[in-house]
Design a protein around this motif. Structure first.
Motif, PDB file in Angstrom:
ATOM      1  N   ILE A  67       0.919   3.567  -8.049  1.00  0.00           N
ATOM      2  CA  ILE A  67       1.089   4.149  -6.719  1.00  0.00           C
ATOM      3  C   ILE A  67       2.376   3.590  -6.123  1.00  0.00           C
ATOM      4  N   SER A  68       3.305   4.469  -5.811  1.00  0.00           N
ATOM      5  CA  SER A  68       4.573   4.023  -5.233  1.00  0.00           C
ATOM      6  C   SER A  68       4.429   3.878  -3.727  1.00  0.00           C
ATOM      7  N   ARG A  69       5.201   2.919  -3.198  1.00  0.00           N
ATOM      8  CA  ARG A  69       5.178   2.754  -1.756  1.00  0.00           C
ATOM      9  C   ARG A  69       5.800   3.961  -1.059  1.00  0.00           C
ATOM     10  N   ASP A  70       6.849   4.439  -1.630  1.00  0.00           N
ATOM     11  CA  ASP A  70       7.495   5.608  -1.046  1.00  0.00           C
ATOM     12  C   ASP A  70       6.931   6.853  -1.729  1.00  0.00           C
ATOM     13  N   PRO A  71       6.282   7.720  -1.014  1.00  0.00           N
ATOM     14  CA  PRO A  71       5.652   8.879  -1.660  1.00  0.00           C
ATOM     15  C   PRO A  71       6.647   9.775  -2.390  1.00  0.00           C
ATOM     16  N   SER A  72       7.930   9.743  -2.008  1.00  0.00           N
ATOM     17  CA  SER A  72       8.894  10.611  -2.693  1.00  0.00           C
ATOM     18  C   SER A  72       9.187  10.100  -4.103  1.00  0.00           C
ATOM     19  N   GLU A  73       8.884   8.827  -4.363  1.00  0.00           N
ATOM     20  CA  GLU A  73       9.107   8.281  -5.698  1.00  0.00           C
ATOM     21  C   GLU A  73       7.876   8.376  -6.580  1.00  0.00           C
ATOM     22  N   GLN A  74       6.811   8.888  -6.022  1.00  0.00           N
ATOM     23  CA  GLN A  74       5.546   8.930  -6.758  1.00  0.00           C
ATOM     24  C   GLN A  74       5.638   9.869  -7.956  1.00  0.00           C
ATOM     25  N   THR A  75       5.144   9.404  -9.093  1.00  0.00           N
ATOM     26  CA  THR A  75       5.100  10.270 -10.261  1.00  0.00           C
ATOM     27  C   THR A  75       3.645  10.406 -10.720  1.00  0.00           C
ATOM     28  N   GLY A  76       3.429  11.422 -11.518  1.00  0.00           N
ATOM     29  CA  GLY A  76       2.068  11.669 -11.975  1.00  0.00           C
ATOM     30  C   GLY A  76       1.764  11.024 -13.308  1.00  0.00           C
ATOM     31  N   GLU A  77       2.697  10.240 -13.833  1.00  0.00           N
ATOM     32  CA  GLU A  77       2.487   9.648 -15.155  1.00  0.00           C
ATOM     33  C   GLU A  77       1.361   8.626 -15.147  1.00  0.00           C
ATOM     34  N   ASN A 129      -1.747  10.838   3.764  1.00  0.00           N
ATOM     35  CA  ASN A 129      -1.440   9.944   4.858  1.00  0.00           C
ATOM     36  C   ASN A 129      -2.675   9.910   5.746  1.00  0.00           C
ATOM     37  N   VAL A 130      -3.266   8.734   5.895  1.00  0.00           N
ATOM     38  CA  VAL A 130      -4.538   8.643   6.607  1.00  0.00           C
ATOM     39  C   VAL A 130      -4.393   9.090   8.064  1.00  0.00           C
ATOM     40  N   GLN A 131      -3.263   8.728   8.666  1.00  0.00           N
ATOM     41  CA  GLN A 131      -3.116   8.964  10.097  1.00  0.00           C
ATOM     42  C   GLN A 131      -2.902  10.435  10.437  1.00  0.00           C
ATOM     43  N   THR A 132      -2.109  11.134   9.615  1.00  0.00           N
ATOM     44  CA  THR A 132      -1.743  12.494   9.984  1.00  0.00           C
ATOM     45  C   THR A 132      -2.487  13.553   9.185  1.00  0.00           C
ATOM     46  N   ASP A 183     -10.883   6.733  -1.848  1.00  0.00           N
ATOM     47  CA  ASP A 183     -10.664   5.309  -1.623  1.00  0.00           C
ATOM     48  C   ASP A 183      -9.521   5.154  -0.641  1.00  0.00           C
ATOM     49  N   ILE A 184      -9.508   4.026   0.061  1.00  0.00           N
ATOM     50  CA  ILE A 184      -8.520   3.790   1.103  1.00  0.00           C
ATOM     51  C   ILE A 184      -7.777   2.512   0.758  1.00  0.00           C
ATOM     52  N   THR A 185      -6.498   2.517   0.997  1.00  0.00           N
ATOM     53  CA  THR A 185      -5.736   1.291   0.748  1.00  0.00           C
ATOM     54  C   THR A 185      -6.105   0.253   1.794  1.00  0.00           C
ATOM     55  N   SER A 186      -5.935  -1.024   1.441  1.00  0.00           N
ATOM     56  CA  SER A 186      -6.236  -2.056   2.420  1.00  0.00           C
ATOM     57  C   SER A 186      -5.026  -2.909   2.739  1.00  0.00           C
ATOM     58  N   LYS A 187      -4.094  -3.056   1.782  1.00  0.00           N
ATOM     59  CA  LYS A 187      -2.902  -3.857   2.077  1.00  0.00           C
ATOM     60  C   LYS A 187      -1.705  -3.132   1.497  1.00  0.00           C
ATOM     61  N   PHE A 188      -1.498  -1.945   1.962  1.00  0.00           N
ATOM     62  CA  PHE A 188      -0.540  -1.113   1.253  1.00  0.00           C
ATOM     63  C   PHE A 188       0.885  -1.379   1.691  1.00  0.00           C
ATOM     64  N   LEU A 189       1.179  -1.129   2.941  1.00  0.00           N
ATOM     65  CA  LEU A 189       2.545  -1.298   3.414  1.00  0.00           C
ATOM     66  C   LEU A 189       2.565  -2.487   4.362  1.00  0.00           C
ATOM     67  N   SER A 190       3.067  -3.592   3.889  1.00  0.00           N
ATOM     68  CA  SER A 190       3.217  -4.818   4.661  1.00  0.00           C
ATOM     69  C   SER A 190       2.017  -5.043   5.578  1.00  0.00           C
ATOM     70  N   LEU A 191       0.859  -5.173   4.965  1.00  0.00           N
ATOM     71  CA  LEU A 191      -0.392  -5.508   5.637  1.00  0.00           C
ATOM     72  C   LEU A 191      -0.853  -4.455   6.639  1.00  0.00           C
ATOM     73  N   ARG A 192      -0.153  -3.363   6.712  1.00  0.00           N
ATOM     74  CA  ARG A 192      -0.669  -2.297   7.571  1.00  0.00           C
ATOM     75  C   ARG A 192      -1.757  -1.565   6.797  1.00  0.00           C
ATOM     76  N   ASP A 193      -2.938  -1.854   7.169  1.00  0.00           N
ATOM     77  CA  ASP A 193      -4.097  -1.394   6.409  1.00  0.00           C
ATOM     78  C   ASP A 193      -4.353   0.092   6.648  1.00  0.00           C
ATOM     79  N   SER A 194      -5.111   0.665   5.758  1.00  0.00           N
ATOM     80  CA  SER A 194      -5.608   2.041   5.905  1.00  0.00           C
ATOM     81  C   SER A 194      -4.492   3.060   6.121  1.00  0.00           C
ATOM     82  N   MET A 195      -3.505   3.027   5.242  1.00  0.00           N
ATOM     83  CA  MET A 195      -2.427   4.003   5.391  1.00  0.00           C
ATOM     84  C   MET A 195      -2.529   5.151   4.397  1.00  0.00           C
ATOM     85  N   ARG A 196      -3.134   4.878   3.252  1.00  0.00           N
ATOM     86  CA  ARG A 196      -3.194   5.920   2.225  1.00  0.00           C
ATOM     87  C   ARG A 196      -4.642   6.161   1.820  1.00  0.00           C
TER      88      ARG A 196
END
Lengths: 332, 293
Positions: A133-143, A86-89, A59-72
């Protein structure tokens, strides 16, 4: 129309998904590398390397980081993980580890939550996990925020209901369930008479989320109301349904399927009925079929603009169809 | 929709044109072609001058409207994504890999039936016999009951009542008649394995034929079935005699089969006749081995 053939996968396709703008097409297959393509000309943009098993869903995000679509991108795989990318890289951002294969993934509206289903494995039963799902991937937890258990057998799809208030799940036990996404309570179940008779293989939500379509091995597809779980329509076909999708533009539903892969070699390819069948959503009338695959269709997706659709087959090909102008004037 | 702009009429005449028009081409006397627009509505005017057949100068104004058919409405993000660098396996992708191909085959949305036609019509059209029965009624004469224009001989409802025709030497076996009847009702070909009474056909029938079957080879070309019957009858009851005949020449192919009712009789015949001189040839008589396939 002349379909565009995309041969990037070595193994049967499992899932196809467009991003919200409809310019990217994501494909998952039993080989280990989900792939992203440009949805207009079928050029390959990249692959996501890191899974160690068949990838079942994405699945792809649509409004993830301030309306920048398709980032995750989130993918669920048979290697008992679900991964955030990261969709782009194509970089791996996080890995959710499970004790059994992850079958289905779906981002909630707003992309702050994701639902992941896991298969029954060894002594474990199948389960539906809700992850934040955290905005910052470094804060992401698996809980897990919530874990739902109960359905027998595999859960093939779990998606978010209207306003993220519910989770709709379906699977091998042929029952569609609606769960409260806050409390985890089971709210509704499809009953035996109106429901499917065999494994539900696929589920597709309408563009507005008000209704959804399920396809089953009982050779039918059914249209349901997302809130009340009332059966609206039943589309009867002559082969097991592996994949379903709905046109966001016209009242068309598309069913894909065919014989079981193990029985394919025993018959002629015409007898396998490997076309994608178009039905009128309201009149239930068959509109037509699109042929091409040399094996059952495992995945179908409609471009959000409704002007093209793609199908992925057991033959490892993705076929991207841009409709001819005549398609939009079809009268029954 | 759009008309491509040509160069204004060439002032120079080419010798080939001069030759063809026999010097009557006076196009260079005309004012040059004018193109106006396209304006904001996409309307373009092209003014041309020409001589008509009577030699009069004619002004032709062509007005066309150019429209962009697919106004590709891409979001800013999508355009941005279009320029993303490739990653993963796509980076090392060489030009010759041809991962993406356009199908050479034109795929159509195949309608289950032609738009506007009713499903019943197509069904009738599919049955050519039914179509014939409507059109050429005169052609249809039943040879069994003599009725004209009602049914074909094969479908005669009085077939069973009519006396068996003399022309048939081989009486059709019971299974054949039932099959014919079943076929007549459905009007389509039914494979033998799917016909009524199929359970006793197939392997069962073949075994019955192969039972106590004796193969006789090195027969002379003049030998016919009655001769073979005469030769083998002294050993016991014979159920079938067959001599292979070349279909083109009508000559014997030099081998045949004899089926005995009793196995012992067959064995005795083999013992006695194998190596027996018959019609100046030495016969070879042995058990017929069932076909392997």
């Amino acid at each position: 129309m002349r379909p565009i053939l995309m041969k990037g996968h070595e193994r049967p396709l499992t899932y196809l998904k467009y991003n919200k703008d409809g310019d990217l097409l994501f494909s998952c297959a039993k080989d280990h590398n989900p792939t992203v393509w440009f949805a207009d000309n079928g050029e390959r943009l990249g692959t996501y390397r890191g899974h160690n098993g068949a990838v079942w869903c994405c699945d792809i995000t649509s409004k993830f980081l301030s309306l920048r679509d398709s980032m995750r991108l989130i993918t669920g795989s048979a290697d008992q993980t679900a991964k955030l990318w990261n969709v782009q890289t194509g970089a791996q951002l996080f890995t959710f580890n499970f004790d059994s294969p992850a079958r289905s993934v779906d981002f909630a509206v707003g992309d702050k939550l994701a639902v992941i289903t896991t298969d029954p494995f060894m002594e474990l039963t199948s389960a539906i996990h809700v992850k934040r799902i955290s905005r910052d991937p470094s804060e992401q937890t698996g809980e897990s925020v919530l874990i739902l258990k109960g359905p027998q057998g595999r859960i093939n799809r779990a998606v978010w209901g209207p306003l993220n208030k519910t989770i709709i799940s379906c699977g091998e036990d042929a029952i569609i369930r609606i769960w409260d996404s806050e409390t985890g309570k089971l709210l509704k179940e499809s009953d035996k008479e109106s429901g499917h008779k065999k494994t539900i293989t696929s589920l597709a939500k309408a563009a507005d989320g008000s209704h959804f379509l399920t396809g089953s091995l009982d050779k039918s597809a059914k249209l349901w109301d997302s809130r009340t779980l009332t059966l609206i329509k039943t589309y009867v076909t002559e082969r097991p349904v592996n994949a379903v999708t709905m046109s966001p533009l016209l009242d068309h539903v598309v069913l894909g399927g065919g014989q079981d892969a193990s029985a394919v070699t025993t018959t002629d390819h015409r007898a396998g009925k490997f076309e994608a069948k178009f039905y009128d959503k309201i009149l239930l009338e068959e509109i037509g079929g699109v042929k091409g695959h040399f094996g059952p269709i495992n995945a179908l997706a409609f471009n959000p603009d409704g002007k093209s659709f793609s199908s992925g087959g057991e033959d490892g090909y993705v076929r991207l169809h841009h409709f001819d102008p005549e398609y939009f004037n079809i009268k029954i | 929709m759009s008309v491509s702009t040509q160069n204004p009429t060439q002032p120079k005449l080419r010798w080939g044109e001069l030759d063809e028009d026999d010097g009557e081409d006076l196009d260079f006397l005309l004012p040059p072609r004018q193109v106006i627009g396209p304006d904001e509505n996409g309307i373009k005017k092209v003014i041309e001058y020409k001589f008509n057949d009577e030699g009069n100068k004619v002004k032709i104004t062509t007005t066309t409207r150019t429209r962009k058919l697919a106004n590709a409405r891409l979001s800013k993000r999508a355009i941005e994504r279009r320029n993303w660098a490739k990653f993963g396996d796509a980076v090392r992708e060489d030009v010759g890999s041809r991962l993406t191909m356009v199908s050479t085959e034109e795929i159509l949305l195949e309608r289950p039936r032609a738009p506007g036609s009713k499903p019943e019509e197509t069904k009738v059209a599919g049955d050519s016999l039914a179509k014939l029965s409507k059109g050429g009624a005169v052609l249809m004469v039943c040879r069994t009951c003599g009725k004209t224009g009602d049914h074909w001989t094969a479908r005669c409802p009085y077939k069973d009542l009519a006396a068996p025709s003399e022309g048939f030497v081989d009486k059709p076996t019971a299974s054949e008649t039932t099959a014919a009847a079943a076929g007549a009702t459905k009007g389509t070909y039914v494979p033998p394995g799917m016909r009524a009474g199929a359970e006793r056909t197939g392997t069962d029938m073949r075994r019955r034929n192969d039972e106590n079957s004796v193969r006789v080879t090195n027969l002379s070309e003049d030998t016919r079935e009655p001769d073979l019957l005469e030769l083998f009858r002294p050993f016991g009851a014979v159920s079938r005699v067959y001599v292979a005949v070349d279909q083109k020449t009508g000559m014997s192919r030099g081998f045949g089969f004899v089926n005995f009712v009793n196995k012992e009789d067959a064995q005795r015949a083999i013992n006695k006749l194998n190596g027996y001189g018959y019609d100046n040839l030495i016969l070879r008589v042995e058990w017929a081995t069932p076909r392997t396939n």
